[in-house]
Write a protein that holds these residues in place. Sequence first.
Motif, mmCIF file in Angstrom:
data_model
loop_
_atom_site.group_PDB
_atom_site.id
_atom_site.type_symbol
_atom_site.label_atom_id
_atom_site.label_comp_id
_atom_site.label_asym_id
_atom_site.label_seq_id
_atom_site.Cartn_x
_atom_site.Cartn_y
_atom_site.Cartn_z
ATOM 1 N N ARG A 1 20.097 -22.034 -1.482
ATOM 2 C CA ARG A 1 19.744 -20.597 -2.029
ATOM 3 C C ARG A 1 20.482 -19.693 -1.244
ATOM 4 O O ARG A 1 21.329 -18.671 -1.657
ATOM 5 C CB ARG A 1 18.426 -20.246 -1.881
ATOM 6 N N SER A 2 20.527 -19.716 0.153
ATOM 7 C CA SER A 2 21.209 -19.103 0.985
ATOM 8 C C SER A 2 22.548 -18.988 0.809
ATOM 9 O O SER A 2 23.262 -18.028 0.806
ATOM 10 C CB SER A 2 21.121 -19.621 2.552
ATOM 11 N N SER A 3 23.372 -20.225 0.612
ATOM 12 C CA SER A 3 24.750 -20.395 0.173
ATOM 13 C C SER A 3 24.876 -19.668 -1.049
ATOM 14 O O SER A 3 26.104 -18.868 -1.145
ATOM 15 C CB SER A 3 25.175 -21.694 0.290
ATOM 16 N N LEU B 1 23.715 -17.013 -2.329
ATOM 17 C CA LEU B 1 23.363 -15.548 -2.118
ATOM 18 C C LEU B 1 24.752 -15.102 -1.641
ATOM 19 O O LEU B 1 25.305 -14.093 -2.092
ATOM 20 C CB LEU B 1 22.277 -15.403 -1.135
ATOM 21 N N VAL B 2 25.018 -15.765 -0.550
ATOM 22 C CA VAL B 2 26.402 -15.405 0.243
ATOM 23 C C VAL B 2 27.548 -15.412 -0.836
ATOM 24 O O VAL B 2 28.343 -14.352 -1.247
ATOM 25 C CB VAL B 2 26.821 -16.338 1.127
ATOM 26 N N ASP B 3 27.806 -16.364 -1.565
ATOM 27 C CA ASP B 3 28.915 -16.484 -2.818
ATOM 28 C C ASP B 3 28.819 -15.569 -3.954
ATOM 29 O O ASP B 3 29.647 -15.119 -4.322
ATOM 30 C CB ASP B 3 28.895 -17.997 -3.231
ATOM 31 N N THR C 1 27.273 -12.586 -3.812
ATOM 32 C CA THR C 1 27.480 -11.314 -3.244
ATOM 33 C C THR C 1 28.731 -11.170 -3.208
ATOM 34 O O THR C 1 29.419 -9.997 -3.735
ATOM 35 C CB THR C 1 27.057 -11.307 -1.965
ATOM 36 N N ILE D 1 17.017 -10.882 -5.703
ATOM 37 C CA ILE D 1 17.107 -10.455 -4.169
ATOM 38 C C ILE D 1 18.324 -9.877 -3.977
ATOM 39 O O ILE D 1 18.046 -8.903 -3.157
ATOM 40 C CB ILE D 1 17.181 -11.875 -3.354
ATOM 41 N N ILE D 2 19.328 -9.824 -4.577
ATOM 42 C CA ILE D 2 20.594 -9.318 -4.471
ATOM 43 C C ILE D 2 20.458 -7.862 -4.936
ATOM 44 O O ILE D 2 20.886 -6.734 -4.377
ATOM 45 C CB ILE D 2 21.811 -10.192 -5.238
#
Lengths: 278, 278
Positions: free
Chosen positions: A10-12, A14-16, A18, A51-52
């Motif tokens: 999930r973290s990865s 979210l970064v990608d 964004t 989330i974003i």
Amino acid sequence: MSEEHMKIRRSSRLVDMTYYFLERPYQLTPLTYFAKRYSSAKSSISEDLAIIKKTFAERGIGVLETLPGAAGGVRYIPKMTDAEARAFLQSLCDRLSEKDRLLPGGYVFLSDLLGDPKILREIGRLIASKYGEQKVDAVMTVATKGIPIAQAVASYLNVPFVIVRRDSKITEGSTVSVNYVSGSSARVEKMELSKRSLKEGSRVLVVDDFMKGGGTVNGMKSMIEEFNATLVGIVVFAASSFKGNRLVDDYTSLLSVEKVDVPTKTITVVPGNYMELL
Amino acid sequence: MSEEHMKIRRSSRLVDMTYYFLERPYQLTPLTYFAKRYSSAKSSISEDLAIIKKTFAERGIGVLETLPGAAGGVRYIPKMTDAEARAFLQSLCDRLSEKDRLLPGGYVFLSDLLGDPKILREIGRLIASKYGEQKVDAVMTVATKGIPIAQAVASYLNVPFVIVRRDSKITEGSTVSVNYVSGSSARVEKMELSKRSLKEGSRVLVVDDFMKGGGTVNGMKSMIEEFNATLVGIVVFAASSFKGNRLVDDYTSLLSVEKVDVPTKTITVVPGNYMELL
């Protein structure tokens, strides 16, 4: 899959994601694209998007808009909050009021500001915030100083920008030319745009660095008519106070140069009528 | 704090930090800034940064560099992977080889490509990838067509860009002018740059849209000498094959126009010498 592994995924994502959205303002992407890209369930992608969306809203980054249905998807709309816009315009007023900007003839030196990528990004986001909902197809400006502003706005609207020129160039192919009256000097001048630069029926946002009499902007209005295109709006970085009839009255200015006093080298700059829209 | 709440906080930080870095290439930010911004422990911020760093690397977004020590911090360095660069250059070759680009006189129509924000972003990231480590202080170009490229590169390097002009403008204040020999026509011409545009000792990257004889680029080299500045490199979007002595030999070209055949309206475009650096 372990819970730890899922958190990392999930973290990865979210970064990608964004990064993906910021690079593609206004581009509608179906959720299936992301599901495939990350080999993830659509439900997980939906949670990511929530989330974003929340963070973009809370941090004043913009709006993540979800359009339902088969032709739907998600897109990022850059926004600047009113508070941020006010603070930015005020900081520009302070920069423009600096004494050493005053040039002989009462002109104001702007090239450093309009050559600063950070300032240009903010200008672009500010203007795109206001015109984003108006289905702009192209941003138009006139060479030379309007170009960086046009590029910045076009980048946040994710549409092309076209450059009208006062001089003829043989590297543009066939052009359409219009005559216009320079508002401040009442001379008749000529400007040209490459024929293939703009499609008929395009919705065009005009931007420029500085407006005095409005002659140049008026020329661009004629150009838009020649192309059977539609004028969506006119935005100038700075407008000067002008004694006499301005040729254009329906425009938005980020800044207004109220008074230039050459003997004391004082420039008085206040926020333009953009502020009234906030 | 509940574990669920902590996950949400991390997710939100990751989105906001990604935005923060992408907006500020090369800017060094101390970890304490983030700790304060999110009211989080430095250890949590370090974990966030590790996730962002890994994703940026895996997805070819760039490098997140951590500099240790009291004056340290973290900064984002935009990069384009070699594979992405190759694919992008090849796609540009295809676009440039389109038949209807050929203009009378053997010129090639480029304005649509250099007015497309998506293409400009890629050009900017590609060139910044190569010159990022060379401590560039400013990007220089000559009006008009080089401007969008200069702005795109400057944006990814997060440095100002300066515009040399062939025509005199009274809104630039004092200028420095140099004469140069147009490489293709052997005429002597003049270009000018506002004195206050460039600081002495600056490290300057020169970019332009098209190089034939190299005269314009050579003029910018003279300009850089006049400012006691240092030339870091020269990058042109496209170079044409040129019969005769090119005035500049140490340059990087993204594309090379190998052959223009007017009767058959055929343009042959291949990747320039940038490709050799990949």
